[in-house]
Write an enzyme that holds these catalytic residues in place. Structure first.
Site, PDB file in Angstrom:
ATOM      1  N   GLY A 174       0.851  -1.193   0.000  1.00 12.31           N
ATOM      2  CA  GLY A 174       0.000   0.000   0.000  1.00 12.31           C
ATOM      3  C   GLY A 174       0.884   1.239   0.000  1.00 12.31           C
ATOM      4  O   GLY A 174       1.725   1.408   0.894  1.00 12.31           O
ATOM      5  N   VAL A 204       3.663  -1.283   3.886  1.00 12.48           N
ATOM      6  CA  VAL A 204       3.209   0.075   3.562  1.00 12.48           C
ATOM      7  C   VAL A 204       4.416   0.904   3.143  1.00 12.48           C
ATOM      8  O   VAL A 204       5.476   0.837   3.769  1.00 12.48           O
ATOM      9  CB  VAL A 204       2.552   0.744   4.799  1.00 12.48           C
ATOM     10  CG1 VAL A 204       2.177   2.187   4.488  1.00 12.48           C
ATOM     11  CG2 VAL A 204       1.326  -0.034   5.254  1.00 12.48           C
ATOM     12  N   LYS A 205       4.209   1.657   2.075  1.00 14.95           N
ATOM     13  CA  LYS A 205       5.237   2.630   1.684  1.00 14.95           C
ATOM     14  C   LYS A 205       4.738   4.009   2.088  1.00 14.95           C
ATOM     15  O   LYS A 205       3.618   4.396   1.735  1.00 14.95           O
ATOM     16  CB  LYS A 205       5.446   2.569   0.178  1.00 14.95           C
ATOM     17  CG  LYS A 205       6.315   3.694  -0.356  1.00 14.95           C
ATOM     18  CD  LYS A 205       6.554   3.532  -1.842  1.00 14.95           C
ATOM     19  CE  LYS A 205       7.282   4.730  -2.408  1.00 14.95           C
ATOM     20  NZ  LYS A 205       7.719   4.539  -3.773  1.00 14.95           N
ATOM     21  N   THR A 206       5.558   4.740   2.846  1.00 11.69           N
ATOM     22  CA  THR A 206       5.126   6.069   3.258  1.00 11.69           C
ATOM     23  C   THR A 206       6.345   6.992   3.355  1.00 11.69           C
ATOM     24  O   THR A 206       7.423   6.646   2.883  1.00 11.69           O
ATOM     25  CB  THR A 206       4.338   5.991   4.583  1.00 11.69           C
ATOM     26  OG1 THR A 206       3.781   7.269   4.871  1.00 11.69           O
ATOM     27  CG2 THR A 206       5.196   5.564   5.758  1.00 11.69           C
TER      28      THR A 206
END
Ligand code: R5P
Length: 293
Positions: A174, A204-206
């Site tokens: 995500g 998750v990539k953030t």
């Protein structure tokens, strides 16, 4: 929907205590997944360090030809020894990544906007699950626009991909989107990363932000950090070092590698930070040695 009146502020992150449900498999939050998912995750997160260097070159999906990515066919083989995962579109991967290169593949499956538009938040699932299987993808990357106009459709896209991923044991990455109008506060990233994780993604990539440790602590799956806009090399090294010491499980870096005047040496250096625990100072020295050879 819970009554939002009088909500208490979340603050008990216990950032010094490790994630508690971790016996069995080394990737955070992956204990209860089946063998196929774990196998793909092992292709992404190095079993020795537990971390990953993803190289993001999916910019073309909304930016077209991007400075530094003009010739993927020439660039990717040079970077391959120093990255764990190639993250790109099917068009770029099929044409420019040799199948014999044994790297993880994170396939960008959402698409639908271009930089010519003001609002980039409306996307579709452009690559179906059969195509991800055919390409032997280790992860399917979906852009998620929390708080933007396109939130509902991007959550729908994300859900479709996660559901298909569970059917065939392919993890979903995500990707938390930031845009011109979207805030980049820890409050936003806490909200967005947690929503994306609760939808069921395996990672998750953030982005980096204040109180990053709390974002990591509150996210039950691994976080990889985007490099973001091009920084001077030393600052990009500090970014990587800083998020790793605060609990990130890797970086998914694009421009800070491919727009460097020394992309290969930059990839080598980021690899040292992510897998060997180099500090930013050690990294800078290593980088200087490499480029002066
Ligand atoms: C996110 O929108 C895409 O995955 C980007 O292509 C990726 O985040 C870019 O990486 P960077 O910000 O490090 O250039």
């Amino acid at each position: 929907m819970a009554d939002l009146e009088g909500l208490k502020v979340a603050k008990n992150y216990h950032i010094d205590e490790p994630f508690a449900n971790q016996n069995g498999f080394y990737v955070k939050g992956a204990n209860s997944l089946d063998w196929g998912m774990k196998k793909h995750l092992s292709n992404i997160f190095n079993p020795k360090s537990g971390n990953t260097v993803m190289f993001a070159f999916d910019h073309g999906y909304f930016m077209g030809s991007t400075a530094g990515l003009e010739r993927l066919d020439l660039l990717l083989p040079k970077l391959a020894p120093y990255v764990d995962v190639f993250m790109g579109t099917r068009g770029a991967i099929r044409t420019c990544v040799a199948p014999e290169i044994s790297k993880g593949i994170a396939l960008r499956v959402s698409s639908g906007s271009s930089m010519l538009q003001d609002d980039l938040s409306h996307e579709v699932v452009a690559v179906d699950i059969e195509e991800s299987i055919r390409m032997n993808a280790d992860a399917m990357a979906v852009q998620t626009f929390i708080g933007a106009d396109g939130q509902l459709s991007s959550i729908e896209n994300l859900s479709k991909v996660i559901n298909a991923g569970f059917r065939y044991s392919i993890p979903t990455l995500g990707v938390v989107a930031v845009g011109k109008q979207m805030e980049r506060t820890d409050r936003f990233f806490k909200l967005a990363t947690r929503i994306v994780a609760e939808m069921g993604v395996q990672m998750v990539k953030t982005y980096d932000c204040e109180n990053f440790e709390e974002i990591v602590a509150a996210c039950p799956v691994p976080i990889v950090v985007a490099g973001g806009k091009k920084l001077p090399e030393r600052e990009a090294m500090f970014l990587a070092y800083d998020v790793m010491r605060k609990g990130a499980k890797g970086v998914d870096m694009g421009r800070n590698i491919f727009q460097s005047t020394h992309p290969v040496e930059m990839a080598m250096t980021i690899n040292k930070i992510v897998h060997e625990g180099f500090t930013d100072e050690q990294a800078w020295e290593f980088f200087q040695d490499m480029i002066n050879q």
